[in-house]
Design a protein around this motif. Structure first.
Motif, PDB file in Angstrom:
ATOM      1  N   UNK A  87       0.842  -1.187   0.000  1.00 31.20           N
ATOM      2  CA  UNK A  87       0.000   0.000   0.000  1.00 31.20           C
ATOM      3  C   UNK A  87       0.880   1.241   0.000  1.00 31.20           C
ATOM      4  N   UNK A  88       0.651   2.132  -0.961  1.00 31.57           N
ATOM      5  CA  UNK A  88       1.367   3.399  -0.997  1.00 31.57           C
ATOM      6  C   UNK A  88       0.619   4.380  -0.104  1.00 31.57           C
ATOM      7  N   UNK A  89       1.192   4.666   1.046  1.00 33.00           N
ATOM      8  CA  UNK A  89       0.545   5.530   2.026  1.00 33.00           C
ATOM      9  C   UNK A  89       0.742   6.998   1.670  1.00 33.00           C
ATOM     10  N   UNK A  90       1.915   7.302   1.126  1.00 39.92           N
ATOM     11  CA  UNK A  90       2.278   8.675   0.732  1.00 39.92           C
ATOM     12  C   UNK A  90       3.413   8.563  -0.274  1.00 39.92           C
ATOM     13  N   UNK A  91       3.706   9.610  -1.008  1.00 44.21           N
ATOM     14  CA  UNK A  91       4.868   9.547  -1.904  1.00 44.21           C
ATOM     15  C   UNK A  91       6.127   9.169  -1.123  1.00 44.21           C
ATOM     16  N   UNK A  92       6.731   8.053  -1.484  1.00 42.36           N
ATOM     17  CA  UNK A  92       7.932   7.584  -0.797  1.00 42.36           C
ATOM     18  C   UNK A  92       7.669   6.770   0.441  1.00 42.36           C
ATOM     19  N   UNK A  93       6.406   6.531   0.780  1.00 35.21           N
ATOM     20  CA  UNK A  93       6.069   5.762   1.983  1.00 35.21           C
ATOM     21  C   UNK A  93       5.172   4.584   1.660  1.00 35.21           C
ATOM     22  N   UNK A 123       9.657  13.234   6.662  1.00 38.06           N
ATOM     23  CA  UNK A 123       9.555  14.667   6.972  1.00 38.06           C
ATOM     24  C   UNK A 123       8.089  15.111   6.923  1.00 38.06           C
ATOM     25  N   UNK A 124       7.343  14.591   5.969  1.00 38.44           N
ATOM     26  CA  UNK A 124       5.945  15.000   5.796  1.00 38.44           C
ATOM     27  C   UNK A 124       5.079  14.588   6.985  1.00 38.44           C
ATOM     28  N   UNK A 125       5.309  13.398   7.536  1.00 39.12           N
ATOM     29  CA  UNK A 125       4.452  12.898   8.619  1.00 39.12           C
ATOM     30  C   UNK A 125       5.100  13.056   9.990  1.00 39.12           C
ATOM     31  N   UNK A 169       6.060  15.510  12.058  1.00 41.71           N
ATOM     32  CA  UNK A 169       5.465  16.342  13.120  1.00 41.71           C
ATOM     33  C   UNK A 169       4.292  15.666  13.828  1.00 41.71           C
ATOM     34  N   UNK A 170       3.519  14.879  13.111  1.00 39.33           N
ATOM     35  CA  UNK A 170       2.402  14.170  13.740  1.00 39.33           C
ATOM     36  C   UNK A 170       2.911  13.096  14.701  1.00 39.33           C
ATOM     37  N   UNK A 171       3.991  12.432  14.305  1.00 35.36           N
ATOM     38  CA  UNK A 171       4.586  11.429  15.195  1.00 35.36           C
ATOM     39  C   UNK A 171       5.073  12.099  16.475  1.00 35.36           C
ATOM     40  N   UNK A 172       5.738  13.227  16.322  1.00 33.85           N
ATOM     41  CA  UNK A 172       6.249  13.956  17.488  1.00 33.85           C
ATOM     42  C   UNK A 172       5.094  14.404  18.391  1.00 33.85           C
ATOM     43  N   UNK A 173       4.034  14.884  17.791  1.00 31.80           N
ATOM     44  CA  UNK A 173       2.870  15.326  18.570  1.00 31.80           C
ATOM     45  C   UNK A 173       2.267  14.174  19.365  1.00 31.80           C
ATOM     46  N   UNK A 174       2.072  13.035  18.708  1.00 26.17           N
ATOM     47  CA  UNK A 174       1.470  11.886  19.396  1.00 26.17           C
ATOM     48  C   UNK A 174       2.398  11.338  20.466  1.00 26.17           C
ATOM     49  N   UNK A 175       3.716  11.373  20.214  1.00 28.96           N
ATOM     50  CA  UNK A 175       4.661  10.921  21.229  1.00 28.96           C
ATOM     51  C   UNK A 175       4.578  11.816  22.464  1.00 28.96           C
ATOM     52  N   UNK A 176       4.439  13.134  22.240  1.00 29.20           N
ATOM     53  CA  UNK A 176       4.292  14.048  23.364  1.00 29.20           C
ATOM     54  C   UNK A 176       3.007  13.809  24.126  1.00 29.20           C
ATOM     55  N   UNK A 177       1.932  13.527  23.409  1.00 25.49           N
ATOM     56  CA  UNK A 177       0.641  13.268  24.050  1.00 25.49           C
ATOM     57  C   UNK A 177       0.695  12.038  24.945  1.00 25.49           C
ATOM     58  N   UNK A 178       1.543  11.096  24.596  1.00 23.76           N
ATOM     59  CA  UNK A 178       1.685   9.874  25.394  1.00 23.76           C
ATOM     60  C   UNK A 178       2.835   9.969  26.396  1.00 23.76           C
ATOM     61  N   UNK A 200      12.525  10.541  15.587  1.00 20.43           N
ATOM     62  CA  UNK A 200      12.169  11.131  14.295  1.00 20.43           C
ATOM     63  C   UNK A 200      12.952  12.423  14.067  1.00 20.43           C
ATOM     64  N   UNK A 201      12.947  13.317  15.044  1.00 26.71           N
ATOM     65  CA  UNK A 201      13.605  14.624  14.842  1.00 26.71           C
ATOM     66  C   UNK A 201      15.109  14.485  14.651  1.00 26.71           C
ATOM     67  N   UNK A 202      15.703  13.465  15.252  1.00 28.48           N
ATOM     68  CA  UNK A 202      17.128  13.245  15.051  1.00 28.48           C
ATOM     69  C   UNK A 202      17.444  13.009  13.583  1.00 28.48           C
TER      70      UNK A 202
END
Length: 443
Positions: free
Chosen positions: A108-114, A413-415, A417-426, A435-437
């Protein structure tokens, strides 16, 4: 002969049906206290324990735990030609049906390059158990081996209890017909080990002289309450198909059904075991009475009359009267039979409304016995109401779905920030930093 439960005019809610419907008394938990020391003994002493347990429970010490190749060949050579032909038909039809169950990998192509790919990978090694006991089950060899082979499992071993009645070259080994079925399917790793100790042997492995039985990843196949208890005890160390209980048949029938057919089918499953369950669900009092009469007549005349009578008069069997077919469907869906026959007017349409059953046999000419041997379907099915959440044995039973995730830097890079947000929420900031590294690295 069979008890009657009258549900006409009653509220058919889940609690009422759970209390009212006939069920076998089958306490796997109670068998665990017997099984645990046996499993530990096999783990600690290996082959020596298996030989001693064979003598204790099967009344015979096999000449060797692994059945020699020449004994398998001799069994196939001695097999009755008609039985061999029937087994070959069973194998061919099972292969035809099970070949269509093999899943294919999907990406499944989730996003360009993913992308996320789901790969279907067979387990590395399986142990297939074929019971002995009151009957001989070469058909269970077929039902276990064929889907494992079509799943492309790399290593397949079979275990079945040694038989003290065997003579000649087969003395101390499993039933020759079971051995012949293994040979016919190309299975050459067969062990003369039965019961809970067979499950333990597969789980822990053992060495017998220069023979090495490697531990397996998965154990499948039916057996008695002690086999089920061993599966429960060892689940986690190994995968299992199910904790199989006594066989069950439910028949949903109306006034159009032939009472003699229904009686014959109820008796066919009662023949397995005194704990086997045979249940008729009908809205026709006339049919119920005619089936009771036919059951009494047939049960008295059948070969295993004592066993059949015990099963049919047990608390697990009976006739259930309902107001109409709609109510009958509520009952059979609540019962979730291993085998369900639908013998009604417009049986095809009625069968489509069944949600819970291990296998459904539609119309007057599709008896459960057909599925036991040569329909092409699998007869290793969920029992004890487990059909409401579990499936029968299939190619899928021997496969695992593995997700393979492949993202490019741009896709991350595209997704990200969402990973970082959810990691902070948890409150798992290191997840986000992984991811940011990457996104901040000079690459």
């Amino acid at each position: 002969m069979m008890s009657t439960t009258d549900l006409r005019g009653r509220d058919l809610n889940a609690r009422t049906l759970r209390e009212a419907l006939p069920r076998a008394e089958y306490d796997v938990e109670a068998a665990l206290h017997v099984v645990r020391p046996l499993v530990d003994d096999v783990r600690d002493r290996g082959a020596q324990a298996l030989y001693e347990l064979g003598e204790r429970f099967d009344g015979v010490r096999p000449p060797s735990l692994r059945v020699p190749a020449e004994v398998l060949t001799a069994a196939l050579d001695a097999l009755d030609p008609d039985v061999r032909a029937a087994l070959q038909v069973s194998i061919d039809r099972a292969r035809l049906v099970h070949a269509d169950q093999r899943r294919t990998d999907t990406t499944t192509k989730v996003a360009p390059g993913g992308t996320v790919t789901e790969r279907w990978v067979p387990v590395d090694r399986v142990g297939l158990y074929v019971p002995g006991g009151l009957a001989v089950y070469p058909s269970s060899v077929v039902m276990n081996v064929v889907p494992a082979q079509l799943a492309e499992v790399g290593s397949i071993a079979v275990a079945s209890p040694p038989q003290k009645e065997n003579t000649g070259v087969f003395a101390g080994y499993p039933n020759p017909t079971i051995l012949a079925a293994c040979a016919l399917l190309g299975i050459d790793e067969v062990y003369a080990v039965g019961g809970a100790q067979a499950v333990a042997a597969f789980a822990h492995g053992f060495t017998d002289g220069d023979v090495e039985c490697e531990p397996v990843s998965l154990v499948t196949g039916p057996g008695n309450v002690y086999v089920a208890a061993a599966k429960r005890h060892l689940k986690g160390l190994i995968g299992i198909d199910a904790e199989a209980g006594p066989t069950e048949i439910a028949v949903l029938a109306d006034a159009t059904a032939d009472p003699d057919f229904v009686a014959a089918d109820l008796i066919s499953q009662a023949e397995h075991d005194p704990l086997a369950a045979s249940v008729l669900v009908t809205d026709s009092l006339d049919l119920a009475e005619a089936v009771q009469a036919a059951v009494a007549r047939r049960a008295a005349a059948t070969k295993h009359s004592e066993r059949v009578t015990a099963a049919l008069t047990g608390r697990q069997s009976g006739v259930v009267l309902v107001d109409d077919l709609d109510a009958g469907l509520v009952v059979v869906n609540a019962y979730a039979a291993e085998h369900l026959e639908v013998i009604t007017a417009d049986a095809e349409a009625v069968a489509t409304r069944v949600r819970n059953a291990g296998a459904i046999f539609v119309g007057p000419d599709s008896p459960v016995s057909l599925g036991d041997y040569a329909a092409g379907s699998n007869h290793v099915l969920p029992t004890g109401g487990c059909a409401c959440h579990s499936s029968g044995l299939s190619v899928q039973s021997f496969l695992r779905g593995i997700h393979v995730i492949s993202y490019s830097r741009d896709a991350l890079r595209e997704v990200g920030p969402h990973v970082v947000t959810l990691a902070g929420a948890e409150d798992l900031p290191a997840h986000g930093e992984a991811v940011t590294a990457r996104l901040e690295a000079d690459r």
